[in-house]
Design an enzyme around this catalytic site. Structure first.
Site, PDB file in Angstrom:
ATOM      1  N   LYS A 135      -1.363  89.397   1.859  1.00  7.70           N
ATOM      2  CA  LYS A 135      -2.689  89.720   2.758  1.00  7.70           C
ATOM      3  C   LYS A 135      -2.590  91.350   3.206  1.00  7.70           C
ATOM      4  O   LYS A 135      -3.614  91.808   3.332  1.00  7.70           O
ATOM      5  CB  LYS A 135      -2.710  88.977   4.268  1.00  7.70           C
ATOM      6  CG  LYS A 135      -2.600  87.370   3.826  1.00  7.70           C
ATOM      7  CD  LYS A 135      -3.634  87.040   3.292  1.00  7.70           C
ATOM      8  CE  LYS A 135      -4.049  85.506   3.286  1.00  7.70           C
ATOM      9  NZ  LYS A 135      -5.398  85.154   2.839  1.00  7.70           N
ATOM     10  N   GLY A 151     -11.025  73.940   5.711  1.00  5.83           N
ATOM     11  CA  GLY A 151     -10.753  74.848   6.985  1.00  5.83           C
ATOM     12  C   GLY A 151     -12.023  75.901   6.978  1.00  5.83           C
ATOM     13  O   GLY A 151     -13.158  75.532   6.859  1.00  5.83           O
ATOM     14  N   GLY A 193      -6.899  80.428  -0.124  1.00  8.18           N
ATOM     15  CA  GLY A 193      -5.582  81.190  -0.022  1.00  8.18           C
ATOM     16  C   GLY A 193      -4.683  79.971   0.252  1.00  8.18           C
ATOM     17  O   GLY A 193      -5.025  78.803   0.798  1.00  8.18           O
ATOM     18  N   TYR A 250       3.760  86.229   1.714  1.00  8.43           N
ATOM     19  CA  TYR A 250       2.503  85.820   2.332  1.00  8.43           C
ATOM     20  C   TYR A 250       1.907  87.213   3.101  1.00  8.43           C
ATOM     21  O   TYR A 250       0.517  87.510   2.856  1.00  8.43           O
ATOM     22  CB  TYR A 250       2.519  84.850   3.265  1.00  8.43           C
ATOM     23  CG  TYR A 250       1.518  84.374   4.060  1.00  8.43           C
ATOM     24  CD1 TYR A 250       0.281  83.833   3.340  1.00  8.43           C
ATOM     25  CD2 TYR A 250       1.312  84.709   5.544  1.00  8.43           C
ATOM     26  CE1 TYR A 250      -0.740  83.411   4.289  1.00  8.43           C
ATOM     27  CE2 TYR A 250       0.258  84.769   5.997  1.00  8.43           C
ATOM     28  CZ  TYR A 250      -0.961  83.750   5.466  1.00  8.43           C
ATOM     29  OH  TYR A 250      -2.021  83.703   6.268  1.00  8.43           O
ATOM     30  N   ASP A 270      -8.870  77.075 -10.607  1.00  7.45           N
ATOM     31  CA  ASP A 270      -7.456  77.235  -9.729  1.00  7.45           C
ATOM     32  C   ASP A 270      -7.311  78.883  -9.924  1.00  7.45           C
ATOM     33  O   ASP A 270      -7.336  79.587 -10.829  1.00  7.45           O
ATOM     34  CB  ASP A 270      -6.206  76.782 -10.717  1.00  7.45           C
ATOM     35  CG  ASP A 270      -5.170  77.360 -10.112  1.00  7.45           C
ATOM     36  OD1 ASP A 270      -4.996  78.008  -9.164  1.00  7.45           O
ATOM     37  OD2 ASP A 270      -3.953  76.919 -10.525  1.00  7.45           O
TER      38      ASP A 270
HETATM   39  P1  NAI Z   1      -7.137  75.289   4.144  1.00  3.32           P
HETATM   40  O1  NAI Z   1      -5.965  74.908   3.645  1.00  3.32           O
HETATM   41  O2  NAI Z   1      -7.750  74.606   5.019  1.00  3.32           O
HETATM   42  O3  NAI Z   1      -8.128  76.030   3.021  1.00  3.32           O
HETATM   43  C1  NAI Z   1      -7.937  76.865   1.986  1.00  3.32           C
HETATM   44  C2  NAI Z   1      -8.736  76.232   0.689  1.00  3.32           C
HETATM   45  O4  NAI Z   1      -8.360  77.155  -0.232  1.00  3.32           O
HETATM   46  C3  NAI Z   1      -8.279  74.992   0.310  1.00  3.32           C
HETATM   47  O5  NAI Z   1      -9.429  74.239   0.367  1.00  3.32           O
HETATM   48  C4  NAI Z   1      -7.692  74.849  -0.928  1.00  3.32           C
HETATM   49  O6  NAI Z   1      -7.774  73.964  -1.764  1.00  3.32           O
HETATM   50  C5  NAI Z   1      -8.131  76.426  -1.486  1.00  3.32           C
HETATM   51  N1  NAI Z   1      -7.150  76.905  -2.359  1.00  3.32           N
HETATM   52  C6  NAI Z   1      -5.918  77.044  -2.148  1.00  3.32           C
HETATM   53  N2  NAI Z   1      -5.293  77.492  -3.317  1.00  3.32           N
HETATM   54  C7  NAI Z   1      -6.403  77.754  -4.223  1.00  3.32           C
HETATM   55  C8  NAI Z   1      -6.364  78.000  -5.593  1.00  3.32           C
HETATM   56  N3  NAI Z   1      -5.304  78.235  -6.329  1.00  3.32           N
HETATM   57  N4  NAI Z   1      -7.572  78.114  -6.245  1.00  3.32           N
HETATM   58  C9  NAI Z   1      -8.753  77.585  -5.574  1.00  3.32           C
HETATM   59  N5  NAI Z   1      -8.925  77.348  -4.319  1.00  3.32           N
HETATM   60  C10 NAI Z   1      -7.496  77.184  -3.744  1.00  3.32           C
HETATM   61  O7  NAI Z   1      -6.731  76.534   4.850  1.00  3.32           O
HETATM   62  P2  NAI Z   1      -7.712  77.674   5.668  1.00  3.32           P
HETATM   63  O8  NAI Z   1      -6.724  77.925   6.954  1.00  3.32           O
HETATM   64  O9  NAI Z   1      -8.950  77.773   6.003  1.00  3.32           O
HETATM   65  O10 NAI Z   1      -7.364  79.137   4.923  1.00  3.32           O
HETATM   66  C11 NAI Z   1      -8.447  80.141   4.705  1.00  3.32           C
HETATM   67  C12 NAI Z   1      -7.797  81.339   4.629  1.00  3.32           C
HETATM   68  O11 NAI Z   1      -7.404  81.962   5.631  1.00  3.32           O
HETATM   69  C13 NAI Z   1      -6.825  81.456   3.431  1.00  3.32           C
HETATM   70  O12 NAI Z   1      -6.919  82.755   2.668  1.00  3.32           O
HETATM   71  C14 NAI Z   1      -5.504  81.601   4.365  1.00  3.32           C
HETATM   72  O13 NAI Z   1      -4.352  82.366   3.878  1.00  3.32           O
HETATM   73  C15 NAI Z   1      -6.163  82.478   5.676  1.00  3.32           C
HETATM   74  N6  NAI Z   1      -5.364  82.403   6.832  1.00  3.32           N
HETATM   75  C16 NAI Z   1      -5.171  81.307   7.304  1.00  3.32           C
HETATM   76  C17 NAI Z   1      -4.510  81.285   8.917  1.00  3.32           C
HETATM   77  C18 NAI Z   1      -4.570  79.957   9.519  1.00  3.32           C
HETATM   78  O14 NAI Z   1      -3.848  79.876  10.760  1.00  3.32           O
HETATM   79  N7  NAI Z   1      -5.309  78.815   9.195  1.00  3.32           N
HETATM   80  C19 NAI Z   1      -4.302  82.326   9.538  1.00  3.32           C
HETATM   81  C20 NAI Z   1      -4.450  83.561   8.695  1.00  3.32           C
HETATM   82  C21 NAI Z   1      -5.093  83.527   7.261  1.00  3.32           C
END
Ligand code: NAI
Length: 268
Positions: A167, A12, A71, A163, A41
């Site tokens: 944030k 992402g 996240g 959540y 982690d």
């Molecule tokens: P994603 O799931 O594609 O990427 C998130 C990455 O964080 C993954 O590679 C995952 O393995 C890693 N991750 C999760 N838990 C972890 C842990 N305990 N230790 C190490 N790495 C960990 O998701 P995305 O959408 O790219 O999310 C990026 C950020 O954006 C996150 O903080 C999410 O909460 C935030 N976010 C996402 C939105 C969306 O609509 N996709 C909207 C608003 C915020």
């Protein structure tokens, strides 16, 4: 060229941010649960310590910037884990990496919040207090307890309150921390990006495909009529991390296609 650490680099927005920095010629130390330079982690204290130690080792102890992107979303059933990963993960890692950001005359840090912090009416003030106090054990216990009392109607987003609250607290921590002398007077900037709905595995999950997504049928308004892409966030990550961004700190930038403006037109 600089050296940057990016968490969540395997997927992402984190993957897009790491790719953009690498394309510009920078060194990137990626951190994630898998497929990363540093596998750790960030939901546990040991994992955060390991991540910080490895980033410092691989960067030689000098960083130009850190993007704390990793996240989880509101669909994770474990609200305590949401608090640990989304709040304590970035906060502990940035605290540990701050000295490395200071070494070359002042680096840049950016965290990823969410527009849920302002658009979801379920901010848990008690949890905000426990998170900002740094009491992970109490925050986890409170988040888990509060989740049990949520209505069953929220089954698809069982951790929505934890959540949005994680944030909200992260963005507040960034504002509080950015202006302390340890950050501001040592040349280090710290800002928050609050994305809206961005098409990533976090949003679509394993069962949905992109074709199932209709911006006009989304639970929150999508004025632009489109969902965000990881590159839309990576663009701003790169701006906040650039050396030229030195006068920008403690800021929160909403990148959501207009959702927050549509829901809260009077907010400044
Ligand atoms: P994603 O799931 O594609 O990427 C998130 C990455 O964080 C993954 O590679 C995952 O393995 C890693 N991750 C999760 N838990 C972890 C842990 N305990 N230790 C190490 N790495 C960990 O998701 P995305 O959408 O790219 O999310 C990026 C950020 O954006 C996150 O903080 C999410 O909460 C935030 N976010 C996402 C939105 C969306 O609509 N996709 C909207 C608003 C915020």
């Amino acid at each position: 060229m600089g050296t940057y650490a990016v968490t969540g680099s395997a997927s992402g927005m984190g993957a897009a941010s790491a790719a953009r920095l690498r394309e510009a010629g920078h060194e990137v130390v990626g951190v994630d649960l898998r497929d990363a330079d540093v596998t750790a982690d960030l939901g546990t204290a040991d994992g955060r310590r390991h991540a910080a130690d490895e980033v410092l080792r691989l960067s030689g102890g000098v960083l130009d910037g850190v993007a704390a992107v990793a996240g989880v979303g509101p669909n994770l059933p474990d609200a305590a884990a949401v608090a640990s990963i989304n709040y304590f993960g970035p906060v502990a890692l940035l605290d540990a990496l701050r000295p490395a950001l200071e070494r070359d005359g002042g680096g840049r840090a950016v965290v990823i919040g969410s527009n849920s912090a302002t658009t979801v009416p379920m901010i848990d003030d008690r949890l905000v207090g426990l998170l900002l106090a740094g009491d992970e054990e109490a925050a986890r216990a409170h988040a888990a307890g509060a989740q049990r009392s949520l209505p069953a109607a929220l089954a698809t987003s069982p951790s929505i309150s934890a959540y949005a609250t994680s944030k909200f607290a992260l963005a507040r921590w960034a504002r509080l921390t950015a202006v302390t002398p340890e950050w501001a007077r040592r040349g280090i900037t710290l800002n928050t990006i609050a994305p809206g709905a961005v098409v990533t595995p976090l949003m679509t999950g394993s069962t949905m495909s992109e074709d199932d997504l209709d911006p006009d049928a989304f639970p929150t308004p999508m004025p632009r009529g489109i969902f965000g892409r990881p590159a839309d966030i990576a663009f701003w990550v790169a701006q906040f991390l650039s050396p030229e961004a030195g006068f920008t700190t403690g800021a929160l930038l909403t990148v959501d296609g207009g959702t927050d403006a549509a829901m809260r037109p009077d907010a400044q």
